[in-house]
Design a protein around this motif. Structure first.
Motif, short mmCIF file in Angstrom:
data_model
loop_
_atom_site.label_atom_id
_atom_site.label_comp_id
_atom_site.label_asym_id
_atom_site.label_seq_id
_atom_site.Cartn_x
_atom_site.Cartn_y
_atom_site.Cartn_z
N MET A 29 0.85 -1.19 0.00
CA MET A 29 0.00 0.00 0.00
C MET A 29 0.88 1.24 0.00
SD MET A 29 -2.38 1.29 3.13
CE MET A 29 -2.77 3.00 3.23
N PRO A 30 0.76 2.09 -0.98
CA PRO A 30 1.50 3.35 -0.93
C PRO A 30 0.88 4.25 0.15
CG PRO A 30 0.13 3.25 -2.88
CD PRO A 30 0.00 1.93 -2.20
N PHE A 31 1.70 4.89 0.89
CA PHE A 31 1.23 5.74 1.99
C PHE A 31 1.11 7.17 1.50
CE2 PHE A 31 2.47 1.97 4.16
CZ PHE A 31 1.61 1.90 5.25
N THR A 32 0.03 7.44 0.79
CA THR A 32 -0.26 8.77 0.27
C THR A 32 -1.61 9.21 0.82
OG1 THR A 32 -1.44 7.91 -1.65
CG2 THR A 32 0.96 8.26 -1.89
N ARG A 33 -1.89 10.48 0.69
CA ARG A 33 -3.20 10.98 1.13
C ARG A 33 -4.31 10.25 0.39
NH1 ARG A 33 -5.14 17.09 2.31
NH2 ARG A 33 -7.35 16.63 2.47
N LYS A 34 -4.11 10.03 -0.90
CA LYS A 34 -5.13 9.35 -1.70
C LYS A 34 -5.36 7.93 -1.20
CE LYS A 34 -6.37 8.28 -6.45
NZ LYS A 34 -6.17 6.99 -7.01
N SER A 35 -4.31 7.17 -1.00
CA SER A 35 -4.48 5.78 -0.55
C SER A 35 -5.05 5.71 0.86
CB SER A 35 -3.15 5.02 -0.64
OG SER A 35 -2.22 5.51 0.29
N PHE A 90 -9.40 6.78 6.00
CA PHE A 90 -8.93 7.90 6.83
C PHE A 90 -9.66 9.17 6.43
CE2 PHE A 90 -5.58 4.96 7.73
CZ PHE A 90 -5.12 5.31 8.99
N THR A 91 -9.98 9.98 7.42
CA THR A 91 -10.65 11.26 7.20
C THR A 91 -9.94 12.34 8.01
OG1 THR A 91 -12.21 10.89 9.02
CG2 THR A 91 -12.91 10.14 6.84
N GLY A 92 -10.46 13.55 7.96
CA GLY A 92 -9.88 14.65 8.72
C GLY A 92 -8.97 15.47 7.84
N PHE A 93 -7.72 15.03 7.73
CA PHE A 93 -6.71 15.70 6.91
C PHE A 93 -6.69 17.20 7.18
CE2 PHE A 93 -7.57 11.72 4.73
CZ PHE A 93 -6.29 11.22 4.56
N ARG A 94 -6.39 17.55 8.41
CA ARG A 94 -6.33 18.96 8.83
C ARG A 94 -4.91 19.30 9.27
NH1 ARG A 94 -10.83 18.65 7.16
NH2 ARG A 94 -12.79 19.08 8.16
N PRO A 95 -4.45 20.52 8.98
CA PRO A 95 -3.17 20.97 9.54
C PRO A 95 -3.27 20.99 11.07
CG PRO A 95 -3.86 22.42 7.78
CD PRO A 95 -5.02 21.52 8.08
N LEU A 96 -2.20 20.65 11.74
CA LEU A 96 -2.24 20.60 13.20
C LEU A 96 -2.62 21.95 13.81
CD1 LEU A 96 0.91 18.40 13.95
CD2 LEU A 96 -1.51 17.74 14.11
N ASP A 97 -2.17 23.05 13.19
CA ASP A 97 -2.49 24.36 13.78
C ASP A 97 -3.93 24.80 13.53
OD1 ASP A 97 -2.22 24.97 11.07
OD2 ASP A 97 -1.15 26.85 11.43
N GLU A 98 -4.68 24.09 12.68
CA GLU A 98 -6.08 24.43 12.42
C GLU A 98 -7.04 23.39 12.97
OE1 GLU A 98 -6.62 25.07 8.24
OE2 GLU A 98 -4.85 26.37 8.11
N LEU A 100 1.08 13.47 8.45
CA LEU A 100 1.69 13.54 7.12
C LEU A 100 2.29 14.91 6.88
CD1 LEU A 100 -1.59 12.44 6.67
CD2 LEU A 100 -0.41 11.57 4.69
N ARG A 101 3.21 14.95 5.96
CA ARG A 101 3.75 16.24 5.53
C ARG A 101 3.17 16.56 4.16
NH1 ARG A 101 9.34 15.64 2.65
NH2 ARG A 101 9.33 13.45 2.08
N LYS A 102 3.07 17.84 3.88
CA LYS A 102 2.66 18.27 2.55
C LYS A 102 3.80 18.01 1.59
CE LYS A 102 -0.18 21.98 4.42
NZ LYS A 102 -0.33 23.42 4.58
N GLY A 103 3.50 17.94 0.31
CA GLY A 103 4.51 17.63 -0.70
C GLY A 103 5.70 18.56 -0.71
#
Length: 168
Positions: A1-7, A13-21, A37-40
């Motif tokens: 399994m590739p570990f990307t936001r898409k996969s 998985f849901t959420g996908f929010r920056p920690l500061d927000e 995760l880190r942004k690209g």
């Protein structure tokens, strides 16, 4: 399994929010897994001293060489963690992630895992996502994700210092 936001999204998985927000009240209370995760375009800049709080009077900071040795340059996932229900059934994703954020803000806490995240200069720009799971599946799922990451990258994510093992 590739570990990307898409996969990860395809895997639930849901959420996908920056920690500061992040609004902790929008995080589910049940048990599950979470990933950081880190942004690209994220380039690691390591702080000489961690922003995290102490744990049992221990400084969470590592030397720059140790941080560089842990960095997985081709991976967007920096940490894979779990949030169990706890012995009283009152823990879960919301509480675990809130404690992680408190720890990163310098408050002493029981969170020692993921401490390397807080030695990144732009840690609050990182993204967090979660996946609710039945309590009985959390430990096995964490072990499976760790094993899959190691199979893909040859090592654990940057901030995972111990590989979860399936319980027998």
């Amino acid at each position: 399994m590739p570990f990307t936001r898409k996969s990860l999204t395809e895997d639930g998985f849901t959420g996908f929010r920056p920690l500061d927000e992040l609004d902790p009240m929008r995080i589910p209370q049940g048990p599950g897994l979470f990933v950081i995760l880190r942004k690209g375009d994220f380039v690691p800049a390591f702080l000489s001293k961690s922003a995290a709080g102490t744990f049992k009077k221990k400084d969470p900071s590592l030397k720059r060489e140790a941080l560089e040795a842990e960095w997985v340059s081709d991976a967007s996932v920096l940490y894979i963690g779990k949030a169990s229900a706890g012995s009283q059934g009152n823990r879960g994703l919301r509480k675990q992630i809130q404690e992680l954020l408190d720890y990163g803000r310098g408050r002493p806490t029981i969170v020692w895992d993921a401490r390397l995240i807080w030695q990144l200069r732009d840690a609050l720009d990182l993204i967090i996502a979660w996946k609710e799971l039945p309590a009985s599946e959390v430990s096995a799922a964490e072990a499976a994700y760790h094993a899959a990451f190691v199979a893909e990258h040859g090592r654990l994510p940057f901030a995972n210092l111990v590989q979860a093992r399936p319980r027998k």
